[in-house]
Structure formats: C-alpha cells, structure tokens
Design an enzyme around this catalytic site. Structure first.
Site, PDB file in Angstrom:
ATOM      1  CB  CYS A 333      -0.869   0.099   1.038  1.00  0.00           C
ATOM      2  SG  CYS A 333      -2.422   1.095   0.923  1.00  0.00           S
ATOM      3  CG  HIS A 432      -3.652  -3.267   3.703  1.00  0.00           C
ATOM      4  ND1 HIS A 432      -2.377  -2.956   4.106  1.00  0.00           N
ATOM      5  CD2 HIS A 432      -4.013  -2.096   3.115  1.00  0.00           C
ATOM      6  CE1 HIS A 432      -2.222  -1.563   4.100  1.00  0.00           C
ATOM      7  NE2 HIS A 432      -3.392  -1.381   3.442  1.00  0.00           N
TER       8      HIS A 432
END
Length: 491
Positions: A333, A432
């Site tokens: 991310c 994630h």
C-alpha cells in the site's frame, strides 16, 4: 436459539487493559452457546482497520470480534473510526465512510454530532441480535474527555447498559486502578458497573485473595473473575505493534519492517511474526536496519511525510545498500507507493498539497485523490520464478497508481495490481492481508529466499486464539453474574 440480556459493555482502567480480547472472548462464549451475538465499539482510534463486505472501514479489533461471533464484519459494529494523520489531527470515518479531517479540539467540540450515528448503528444491531458485546475506549476515568463522551460511560448512560471494568494486573497497581476508576465515576455510572475483571494474572491466586476481598468490601462490587496470563496468544492488536514471535532456534529468513510514524495495518505482518521459519524485526526511530533477506515497507496514513521520515532516518540509503548486496524489498500500500517514482497530493488529502519523489525502484507514479478505495479482493499472484497461487486481502488507499502493468504480478477480480522491478529484487502491491493467504505467503517467502517455503494458516491461528480466550473465560469468570438468565454454565 438462546436469548440473554441485550447488551454488556467492557470498559477498562487503561488502554491495553484487555478490553478487545475480553470482548472477543465473550462474543465467542455466547456464540458457542447458540446465542445470536454481535460486537460493537462506538468510537475507535486506530490505524489498524478492516474493510467490510459492504465496502466500509472499521477498526480491526471489531472485525476480529465479528469473526468470534461467526459473522462477517459490518460498518455498524464500529460507527466512528478515528485514523490519526498528525500528532493533533485525524481522519474521521463515520459508518464506514470518510467524513472529514479534524484536529483534536475541533473533533471534541463536534463529538455530540456523532452520538446519533452511534445510536443508530447500535440500535440496528440490538434489533437484529439477541446480545451485543460492547468495547469501551481507553478509560472512562479520563476526566478531560468525559465531556461529550460517546465511547465509554457517555454511551453506556445513553444506551442504558450494564458495564464490567477490566484491569491489567501485569502492569501493577491493579487495585488502585479499579478502585480509583470507580471512584471517579458519577453515582449513576457507578450503579451500572456490575463487577470487575482482573486480567493477565501470574502466580498463586491464593496470594491475591485478601486483595480481592478488600476491593469487594470497599466498592460493593464483585470481582467476576481473574484471568491468567495467556502466553503466546495470537490475536491481532487493535493499535500497538505486537513483536512477540513463535519460539524457533533457527529461523531461516530475516524480514525487517521499518516502523513509520503513521504506520497503518501493521497486522499485515502477524502471519510472518507467527511463521516458524521467519525472524521478523521491527526497526524504530534512530535504529539501523540489521542485515536482512527481505525489507518490507508497510502501509502509511501519511505517505509523503512518512517517506520524508524514512529518509531522515537514513533508511533509504540502507535500503539501497541492501539491494546492492542482493536483498529483496517489498512494499504494501503506502510502502508500494514509496517504491515508485513520484507521489503527488494536489488536494492536500494527507497533509500540505505538493509532490514528493519516491525511491524510484518501480516505474510508477501515484496521485492521492479524494475518494478512498475500500474493497475486499481476491485473485491470483504470479511472482517471477514462482508458480501462480491464490491470493486474497483488502485494499484501503487514497492513491491512484499508474505505470507499467504488463507484468503486474497480481490478477484480482477488479483488475491487475502491483509491480516487480530492479531485476526481480523489488515487489509492491496495494493488497493488505496478503500474507494471510497461505499459498501467497509461501510464494513471497520463496521469492525472498526461503527455500521450500510454506505459508501458515493464519485464519486457523486466529480461530485457535479466540477459542483459547473463550475457554479461559468459561473456566475463570463467574458468567452467571453476567447472564443469570442463561443456565448454561456449571462451575
């Protein structure tokens, strides 16, 4: 289907007293007794979050508590989530969606506007479930925060629900914590406290008995139970980084994660922390990175400022040296965005508007935009030299990243994701939770140099942890005091 009291709230004398774990355990205790139960936390402040099936964002702890209830998480389980982006400010998320950014003083004054949303979500859960287990936040005795409170006794009074107070004896001063907390509450708040729980006790319970008797005599409240210290418990942390690992004399792969100032979703690394062949090391401010096989740049709530922080620590130079010696680097991310060439924030989404040069290891450019991407994802992962494997996880990001996608290693249901560069030494992705996919975890560890790598079954580890807490609660707490209408516990 059993029925029981509609709600019970778990408050604590301090942060990290054990509220999240106790609430999760109580949820599983009731769920195993066929009680239809759901978790709830009116306001959570954490950078560990989860994406719900309906595309909202809630605190990670409430997602774990939902799993303890055998449920999929929903936004009603945590209607207000605060994600700090500076020392004095936070992003305000209401019923799963971003409302605005506020500083601490502004939010404190605005807080009364949150109560209708909180009560709306809570009442929906009450109407749908037989019981709701509610987690408080911090301590109800924080005098400076009692005005406009929606997270502790302010909510308990509004919803008219009973409360238990938990304290961590491992910190020391447990009787002062419990006695003092109760003393600082108003009379009506004291009246709704039905008892105390002492958490993380080590030793002979007989040596504690005179203290328990004193506490009950002085307060008029029963000690519902004393929970033992559970060594090696595997449950995701609400906010604090858990650095404990499985005992292993000969780890085969060293993984280093720099702790950024606004690190987010560091629960990504729990499967590595619990992997028997991984030595996971978190590196903090003013620390040098040790020799490693793999460096992972984590997610961040403020990517540009955290990239500046990374450089101020000299970690960029240490990463460059690590690559020169053949090491691997991965970004998740925000860390993925940092590995690119440029991060621009023209609207000032995460701070002052402007742009920052990335580390330049991937041919990508990222622009932060107003609408946050929130979704659960699954698909396949194909890293160079590795077989294609299944992968699942979730995305939480404001950035839109452009660049070469021909060789994107992830094929997800919504399209391609991620990139590999620097002669197969650098890999990044928005996903994630990627290490919770056992096959994907194994493939990434193999890519990083761990031969015949196997991923751990993290979902089963979580289940085992929840059940272990529930078993302990059933053994050590007097549950008849909490639910006298349920004749299901025999001591």
């Amino acid at each position: 289907m059993q029925s029981c009291s509609k709600a019970l709230m778990v408050q604590g004398t301090t942060s990290d007293a054990g509220k999240s774990v106790l609430a999760a355990g109580l949820c599983r205790v009731l769920a195993r007794k066929n009680v239809k139960v759901a978790p709830f936390k009116s306001q959570n402040m954490a950078l560990n979050s989860a994406v719900t099936a309906d595309g909202g964002e809630i605190g990670r702890a409430q997602a774990v508590q939902a799993y303890a209830c055998y449920l999929e998480p929903t936004t009603d389980m945590n209607p207000v989530l605060l994600k700090p982006n500076t020392d004095t400010g936070a992003q305000i998320i209401v019923q799963g969606k971003v409302l605005t950014d506020m500083d601490a003083k502004g939010y404190h004054n605005y807080k009364p506007n949150m109560m209708p949303y909180v009560m709306e979500s809570f009442e929906r859960l009450q109407n749908k479930f037989d019981s709701v287990i509610i987690e408080g936040a911090g301590s109800p005795a924080e005098i400076n925060l009692r005005d406009h409170d929606i997270a502790n006794m302010g909510f308990a009074e509004e919803a008219d629900i009973p409360v238990i107070i938990v304290a961590d004896i491992d910190r020391g001063g447990v009787f002062a914590h419990l006695y003092g907390t109760l003393a600082l509450l108003s009379e009506s708040e004291q009246n709704r406290v039905v008892g105390f729980v002492i958490n993380r006790f080590r030793g002979d319970i007989a040596l504690l008995q005179n203290g328990l008797d004193w506490l009950e005599e002085k307060t008029g409240k029963p000690v519902i139970g004393v929970l033992p210290y559970l060594h090696g418990l595997m449950l995701e942390a609400e906010d604090a980084i858990n650095v404990s690992q499985l005992s292993n004399d000969e780890p085969k792969l060293t993984v280093v994660v720099p702790v950024l100032q606004r690190i987010s979703n560091h629960t990504d690394f729990d499967p590595l922390r619990m992997h028997p062949n991984v030595d996971l090391q978190f590196v903090g401010k003013n620390q040098r990175m040790p020799a490693a096989d793999l460096i992972i740049l984590p997610g961040s709530k403020s990517v540009r400022s955290d990239l500046e922080f990374l450089r101020s620590q000299g970690w960029d130079e240490q990463i460059e040296r690590h690559l020169r010696f053949g090491g691997k680097v991965m970004g998740i991310c925000g860390g993925y965005q940092m590995l690119g060439e440029l991060i621009s924030d023209p609207l000032g989404i995460e701070g002052p508007s402007g742009e920052t040069n990335g580390l330049g290891y991937l041919a990508l450019q990222t622009e932060l935009r107003k609408n946050k991407q929130l979704k659960q994802s699954k698909g396949s992962l194909t890293l160079p030299g590795q077989e294609t494997v299944d992968v699942f996880g979730y995305e939480i990001h404001a950035g839109v990243t452009k660049g070469a996608t021909e060789s994107a290693p992830l094929e997800l249901k919504d399209g391609k994701d991620g990139a590999v560069g620097m002669d197969n030494q650098v890999f990044g992705s928005y996903l994630h939770g990627i290490f919770e996919s056992p096959d994907a975890c194994g493939a990434i560890l193999c890519w990083a140099g761990l031969q015949e790598a196997q991923g751990c079954d993290f979902a089963q580890m979580r289940e085992d942890g929840i059940n272990r807490v529930a078993d302990t609660i059933e053994e050590y707490l007097d549950l008849k005091r909490l639910w006298p209408d349920l004749n299901l516990w025999e001591k």
